[in-house]
Design a protein around this motif. Structure first.
Motif, PDB file in Angstrom:
ATOM      1  N   TYR A   1      -0.689  -6.688  -1.734  1.00  0.00           N
ATOM      2  CA  TYR A   1       0.477  -5.818  -1.580  1.00  0.00           C
ATOM      3  C   TYR A   1       1.187  -6.120  -0.268  1.00  0.00           C
ATOM      4  O   TYR A   1       0.543  -6.426   0.730  1.00  0.00           O
ATOM      5  CB  TYR A   1       0.068  -4.337  -1.595  1.00  0.00           C
ATOM      6  CG  TYR A   1      -0.514  -3.889  -2.913  1.00  0.00           C
ATOM      7  CD1 TYR A   1       0.314  -3.622  -4.004  1.00  0.00           C
ATOM      8  CD2 TYR A   1      -1.883  -3.749  -3.079  1.00  0.00           C
ATOM      9  CE1 TYR A   1      -0.218  -3.220  -5.222  1.00  0.00           C
ATOM     10  CE2 TYR A   1      -2.414  -3.347  -4.291  1.00  0.00           C
ATOM     11  CZ  TYR A   1      -1.579  -3.087  -5.357  1.00  0.00           C
ATOM     12  OH  TYR A   1      -2.104  -2.688  -6.560  1.00  0.00           O
ATOM     13  N   ASP A   2       2.498  -6.040  -0.310  1.00  0.00           N
ATOM     14  CA  ASP A   2       3.287  -6.178   0.913  1.00  0.00           C
ATOM     15  C   ASP A   2       3.759  -4.802   1.343  1.00  0.00           C
ATOM     16  O   ASP A   2       4.080  -3.950   0.510  1.00  0.00           O
ATOM     17  CB  ASP A   2       4.504  -7.079   0.679  1.00  0.00           C
ATOM     18  CG  ASP A   2       4.109  -8.537   0.500  1.00  0.00           C
ATOM     19  OD1 ASP A   2       3.149  -8.979   1.160  1.00  0.00           O
ATOM     20  OD2 ASP A   2       4.758  -9.224  -0.302  1.00  0.00           O
ATOM     21  N   LEU A   3       3.807  -4.582   2.638  1.00  0.00           N
ATOM     22  CA  LEU A   3       4.318  -3.335   3.212  1.00  0.00           C
ATOM     23  C   LEU A   3       5.516  -3.689   4.079  1.00  0.00           C
ATOM     24  O   LEU A   3       5.382  -4.434   5.040  1.00  0.00           O
ATOM     25  CB  LEU A   3       3.261  -2.643   4.071  1.00  0.00           C
ATOM     26  CG  LEU A   3       2.181  -1.863   3.327  1.00  0.00           C
ATOM     27  CD1 LEU A   3       1.154  -2.772   2.712  1.00  0.00           C
ATOM     28  CD2 LEU A   3       1.513  -0.902   4.267  1.00  0.00           C
ATOM     29  N   ASN A   4       6.673  -3.169   3.719  1.00  0.00           N
ATOM     30  CA  ASN A   4       7.892  -3.424   4.478  1.00  0.00           C
ATOM     31  C   ASN A   4       8.284  -2.147   5.205  1.00  0.00           C
ATOM     32  O   ASN A   4       8.867  -1.246   4.625  1.00  0.00           O
ATOM     33  CB  ASN A   4       9.009  -3.891   3.555  1.00  0.00           C
ATOM     34  CG  ASN A   4      10.283  -4.179   4.301  1.00  0.00           C
ATOM     35  OD1 ASN A   4      10.372  -3.987   5.514  1.00  0.00           O
ATOM     36  ND2 ASN A   4      11.276  -4.651   3.583  1.00  0.00           N
TER      37      ASN A   4
ATOM     38  N   LEU B   1      -3.928  -5.600   5.904  1.00  0.00           N
ATOM     39  CA  LEU B   1      -4.850  -5.108   4.879  1.00  0.00           C
ATOM     40  C   LEU B   1      -4.189  -5.185   3.506  1.00  0.00           C
ATOM     41  O   LEU B   1      -4.787  -5.684   2.551  1.00  0.00           O
ATOM     42  CB  LEU B   1      -5.262  -3.666   5.192  1.00  0.00           C
ATOM     43  CG  LEU B   1      -6.148  -2.972   4.164  1.00  0.00           C
ATOM     44  CD1 LEU B   1      -7.551  -3.554   4.193  1.00  0.00           C
ATOM     45  CD2 LEU B   1      -6.200  -1.475   4.432  1.00  0.00           C
ATOM     46  N   GLY B   2      -2.953  -4.709   3.410  1.00  0.00           N
ATOM     47  CA  GLY B   2      -2.226  -4.771   2.143  1.00  0.00           C
ATOM     48  C   GLY B   2      -2.056  -6.195   1.659  1.00  0.00           C
ATOM     49  O   GLY B   2      -2.298  -6.496   0.485  1.00  0.00           O
TER      50      GLY B   2
ATOM     51  N   LEU C   1       4.774   5.696   1.881  1.00  0.00           N
ATOM     52  CA  LEU C   1       4.133   4.428   1.557  1.00  0.00           C
ATOM     53  C   LEU C   1       4.545   3.925   0.176  1.00  0.00           C
ATOM     54  O   LEU C   1       4.671   2.716  -0.047  1.00  0.00           O
ATOM     55  CB  LEU C   1       2.607   4.536   1.674  1.00  0.00           C
ATOM     56  CG  LEU C   1       2.097   4.724   3.099  1.00  0.00           C
ATOM     57  CD1 LEU C   1       0.614   5.074   3.086  1.00  0.00           C
ATOM     58  CD2 LEU C   1       2.351   3.489   3.938  1.00  0.00           C
ATOM     59  N   ASP C   2       4.751   4.843  -0.753  1.00  0.00           N
ATOM     60  CA  ASP C   2       5.171   4.453  -2.092  1.00  0.00           C
ATOM     61  C   ASP C   2       6.499   3.685  -2.051  1.00  0.00           C
ATOM     62  O   ASP C   2       6.734   2.792  -2.844  1.00  0.00           O
ATOM     63  CB  ASP C   2       5.301   5.692  -2.984  1.00  0.00           C
ATOM     64  CG  ASP C   2       5.456   5.331  -4.443  1.00  0.00           C
ATOM     65  OD1 ASP C   2       4.728   4.442  -4.919  1.00  0.00           O
ATOM     66  OD2 ASP C   2       6.312   5.954  -5.100  1.00  0.00           O
ATOM     67  N   GLU C   3       7.354   4.024  -1.086  1.00  0.00           N
ATOM     68  CA  GLU C   3       8.634   3.343  -0.949  1.00  0.00           C
ATOM     69  C   GLU C   3       8.517   1.957  -0.348  1.00  0.00           C
ATOM     70  O   GLU C   3       9.393   1.111  -0.559  1.00  0.00           O
ATOM     71  CB  GLU C   3       9.575   4.178  -0.071  1.00  0.00           C
ATOM     72  CG  GLU C   3       9.988   5.480  -0.709  1.00  0.00           C
ATOM     73  CD  GLU C   3      10.817   6.339   0.236  1.00  0.00           C
ATOM     74  OE1 GLU C   3      11.441   5.795   1.163  1.00  0.00           O
ATOM     75  OE2 GLU C   3      10.817   7.567   0.034  1.00  0.00           O
TER      76      GLU C   3
END
Length: 126
Positions: free
Chosen positions: A88-91, A82-83, A119-121
């Motif tokens: 946006y990437d989510l690691n 979704l990101g 999530l902000d991180e």
């Protein structure tokens, strides 16, 4: 609504908090993913608003356990896709399972602050 809904053979499960009762999975999932669709799938949001909305979605999804095992992995894969789809990437690699679970429990209790911090991180613009 869902062609497979009549075939659901689910049981009630819990971890540290109860999950959505099996009989309510389909209607609650409809609400959660209906809100996601209504929001435009979180498109065109500034990063901070994306994080806030993603935390709310993650908190809601966390109480929807469609599987006996693998729900967290499925959720993280879904949220990462979704990101990615909205820029946006989510690691997830730097987030420990206990921290993730603690944030999820707080969210279940109505406080998304820890999920938002977590999530902000891990959210970056792609």
């Amino acid at each position: 609504m869902y062609p497979w809904a009549g075939e659901l053979r689910s049981v009630n499960i819990a971890k540290r908090t109860p999950f959505c009762p099996a009989r309510n999975l389909v209607p609650y999932a409809g609400e959660v993913f209906g809100r996601l669709a209504s929001s435009g799938h979180l498109r065109d949001l500034p990063r901070q608003e994306f994080v806030i909305q993603l935390a709310a979605l993650y908190g809601d999804m966390n109480v929807l356990p469609p599987f006996r095992e693998g729900n967290g992995r499925a959720q993280r894969a879904f949220l990462a896709q979704l990101g990615h789809d909205v820029g946006y990437d989510l690691n997830w690699s730097g987030i420990g399972p206990q921290r993730n679970e603690d944030a999820s429990v707080k969210s279940f209790l109505g406080d998304n602050n820890l999920l938002e911090q977590l999530l902000d991180e891990l959210v970056t613009a792609s």
